[in-house]
Write an enzyme that holds these catalytic residues in place. Structure first.
Site, short mmCIF file in Angstrom:
data_model
loop_
_atom_site.label_atom_id
_atom_site.label_comp_id
_atom_site.label_asym_id
_atom_site.label_seq_id
_atom_site.Cartn_x
_atom_site.Cartn_y
_atom_site.Cartn_z
N HIS A 48 0.83 -1.21 0.00
CA HIS A 48 0.00 0.00 0.00
C HIS A 48 0.87 1.27 0.00
O HIS A 48 0.42 2.33 0.42
CB HIS A 48 -1.01 -0.01 1.15
CG HIS A 48 -2.05 -1.08 0.97
ND1 HIS A 48 -3.21 -0.87 0.28
CD2 HIS A 48 -2.06 -2.40 1.31
CE1 HIS A 48 -3.92 -1.99 0.24
NE2 HIS A 48 -3.23 -2.94 0.85
N THR A 49 2.09 1.11 -0.44
CA THR A 49 2.97 2.27 -0.59
C THR A 49 3.01 2.73 -2.06
O THR A 49 3.30 3.89 -2.32
CB THR A 49 4.41 1.92 -0.17
OG1 THR A 49 4.75 0.66 -0.76
CG2 THR A 49 4.55 1.82 1.34
N ASP A 50 2.72 1.81 -2.99
CA ASP A 50 2.94 2.17 -4.41
C ASP A 50 2.05 3.32 -4.87
O ASP A 50 2.50 4.25 -5.51
CB ASP A 50 2.85 0.95 -5.35
CG ASP A 50 1.52 0.24 -5.38
OD1 ASP A 50 0.63 0.56 -4.56
OD2 ASP A 50 1.35 -0.65 -6.26
N GLY A 134 -6.86 -14.77 -7.16
CA GLY A 134 -7.31 -14.15 -5.91
C GLY A 134 -6.42 -14.48 -4.72
O GLY A 134 -6.84 -14.34 -3.57
N SER A 138 -1.09 -11.55 -8.08
CA SER A 138 -1.22 -10.70 -9.26
C SER A 138 -1.45 -11.45 -10.57
O SER A 138 -0.83 -11.16 -11.59
CB SER A 138 0.01 -9.79 -9.40
OG SER A 138 0.10 -8.98 -8.29
N SER A 139 -2.37 -12.37 -10.53
CA SER A 139 -2.73 -13.05 -11.78
C SER A 139 -3.35 -12.06 -12.75
O SER A 139 -3.14 -12.15 -13.97
CB SER A 139 -3.70 -14.20 -11.51
OG SER A 139 -4.84 -13.74 -10.83
N GLU A 172 -6.53 -2.04 -15.55
CA GLU A 172 -7.07 -2.47 -14.25
C GLU A 172 -7.99 -1.37 -13.67
O GLU A 172 -9.06 -1.65 -13.15
CB GLU A 172 -5.90 -2.76 -13.30
CG GLU A 172 -6.31 -3.21 -11.94
CD GLU A 172 -6.24 -4.73 -11.75
OE1 GLU A 172 -5.52 -5.39 -12.51
OE2 GLU A 172 -6.92 -5.23 -10.85
N ASP A 184 2.44 -4.22 -9.30
CA ASP A 184 2.22 -5.56 -9.86
C ASP A 184 2.61 -5.63 -11.33
O ASP A 184 3.30 -6.54 -11.78
CB ASP A 184 0.75 -5.98 -9.70
CG ASP A 184 0.28 -5.89 -8.26
OD1 ASP A 184 1.13 -5.73 -7.37
OD2 ASP A 184 -0.93 -5.99 -8.03
N TYR A 234 -10.01 -1.69 -0.77
CA TYR A 234 -8.78 -1.18 -1.41
C TYR A 234 -8.94 0.26 -1.88
O TYR A 234 -8.13 1.14 -1.56
CB TYR A 234 -8.38 -2.08 -2.59
CG TYR A 234 -7.06 -1.70 -3.22
CD1 TYR A 234 -5.88 -2.26 -2.79
CD2 TYR A 234 -7.00 -0.75 -4.24
CE1 TYR A 234 -4.66 -1.92 -3.36
CE2 TYR A 234 -5.80 -0.40 -4.83
CZ TYR A 234 -4.63 -0.98 -4.38
OH TYR A 234 -3.44 -0.63 -4.95
#
Ligand code: GLA
Length: 397
Positions: A48-50, A134, A138-139, A172, A184, A234
């Site tokens: 959660h830094t990106d 899931g 990172s599929s 995405e 990702d 998220y």
């Protein structure tokens, strides 16, 4: 190519026989495709830094999506998922996101090609893979990256790697509804065998460094709790960070993201922030510092220091950022007294998925048995554990 319901695909066929993607393509479309592979990723530390323009330490793994594509000289795109045994057909001139499902990742990339005025014509596509869905590996990014690379090759577009990454990320955002950061897709395209990536998500400067774990290895414990980032908090977390920046930048106009905020600045204006927003921002600032420290610890080959930072990261993600779940917390807690484990934490977006564990190689089997037993006792379900290798990023075969 019948549809066969919505059950999650197993990891089944791909590992045993990845020729199946090629042969399925040849059988259904009667021509020779281009083959592309793109990997999933782990993240050593920095979650959660990106999207806060911070730092991350991911690596591409040897779980991958393989995609076969070929031109069909029309306006239709015919997509077939080997694992789901589902077909989706859409018209290039008129398509929009589906309510859910894998096709959105491919359609999202096509829409980005069009938005960027990149050549894209009708194509056929068969794909499959062995990245658990899931599980926080990172599929979806792998599918987006494989599609972007395959289409750029098929239609002769000269696209820089960094632009492939941005196209995949935007896909995405627009078609899957997740306002994800860049980690990702970056790892899936830029991965290098045996190396982790230290990425500055603001400048996109990055450095590969050999991941030398000495007598230790990485094991992933999969809770099998399927997270859906779009349905989860998220996007809310992103909004909470943005709200923090809005308040802080009133005092410091130079602040554009949490990357620009120090703990001292945050503390000074604590009273002007909603307590929950303060808590979220504090976590992000501390997690960023941990990534930098972790990078130094790895360079100094101080795995014990690195492991301690992993535990701190988990505590922050669980208690302050609140993106963990009971299963993830239990799995991390169960390792705390194990001598063979140097570090453990939840990984990725959270709300389910995997923990990443740094485990002594010679004790890996013992670790697996202990964890499986404890998980079964706690939740009455089987725990799946993966040993992953560090692989190259997306490539044309
Ligand atoms: C998901 C997102 C990434 C990143 C992680 C959390 O994997 O796709 O961009 O935000 O969560 O670090």
């Amino acid at each position: 190519m019948a549809k066969s319901g919505n059950t999650s695909p197993s990891l089944s066929t791909y590992g045993k026989n990845d020729r199946q993607i090629l042969s399925t393509y040849q059988t259904y479309f009667g021509s020779e495709p281009i083959l592309v592979k793109a990997p999933g990723r782990i993240n050593l530390i920095g979650d959660h830094t990106d999207y806060n323009e911070g730092f991350v330490l991911p690596a591409a793994i040897d779980m991958e999506i393989e995609l076969a594509v070929g031109e069909n000289h029309g306006d239709l795109c015919r997509l077939y998922s080997l694992d789901y045994e589902q077909e989706v057909i859409f018209n290039l001139k008129d398509f929009k996101p589906l309510p859910s499902g894998w096709a959105n990742y491919i359609m999202g990339v096509v829409a980005q090609f069009q938005a960027n005025e990149l050549e894209v014509r009708g194509f056929n596509c068969v794909f499959g893979g062995n990245i658990p869905i899931g599980a926080g590996l990172s599929s979806s990014a792998a599918l987006e990256c494989a599609t972007a690379l395959a289409l750029s090759q098929l239609f002769g577009c000269q696209i820089e790697k960094v632009d492939l990454i941005k196209i995949a990320q935007k896909a995405e955002h627009t078609f899957a509804g997740v306002q994800c950061g860049i980690m990702d897709q970056f790892a899936s395209i830029m991965g290098k065998a045996g190396n982790a990536i230290r990425l500055d998500c603001r400048s996109l400067e990055f450095k590969h460094f050999p991941l030398d774990l000495q007598d230790y290895e990485i094991l992933l414990c999969d809770t099998q709790v399927k997270h859906s980032l779009a349905d989860s908090a998220y996007n809310t977390r992103r909004e909470e960070c943005d709200s923090g920046i809005k308040t802080i930048s009133q005092h410091y106009p130079e602040v554009h993201s949490l990357r620009d905020v120090s703990l001292a600045m945050l503390e000074k204006h604590k009273t002007t922030l909603d307590p929950l927003i303060y808590q979220r921002c504090k976590f992000v600032i501390e997690e960023n510092q941990r990534v930098l420290e972790a990078g130094r610890a790895l360079e100094a080959k101080d795995l014990a220091a690195f492991g301690a930072l992993m535990y701190k990261s988990h505590t922050g993600l669980s208690k302050s950022y609140e993106v963990s779940c009971a299963e993830l917390d239990m799995l991390v807690d169960a390792t705390r007294d194990l001598e063979e484990v140097l570090g453990s934490r939840m990984m990725g977006g959270g709300f389910g998925g995997c923990t990443i564990n740094l485990v002594e190689k010679s004790q890996a089997q013992v670790f697996e048995e202990k964890m499986k037993l404890e998980f079964k006792q706690a939740f009455g379900r089987d725990l799946t554990i993966y040993r992953v290798g560090i692989q190259d990023g997306a490539r044309i075969l």
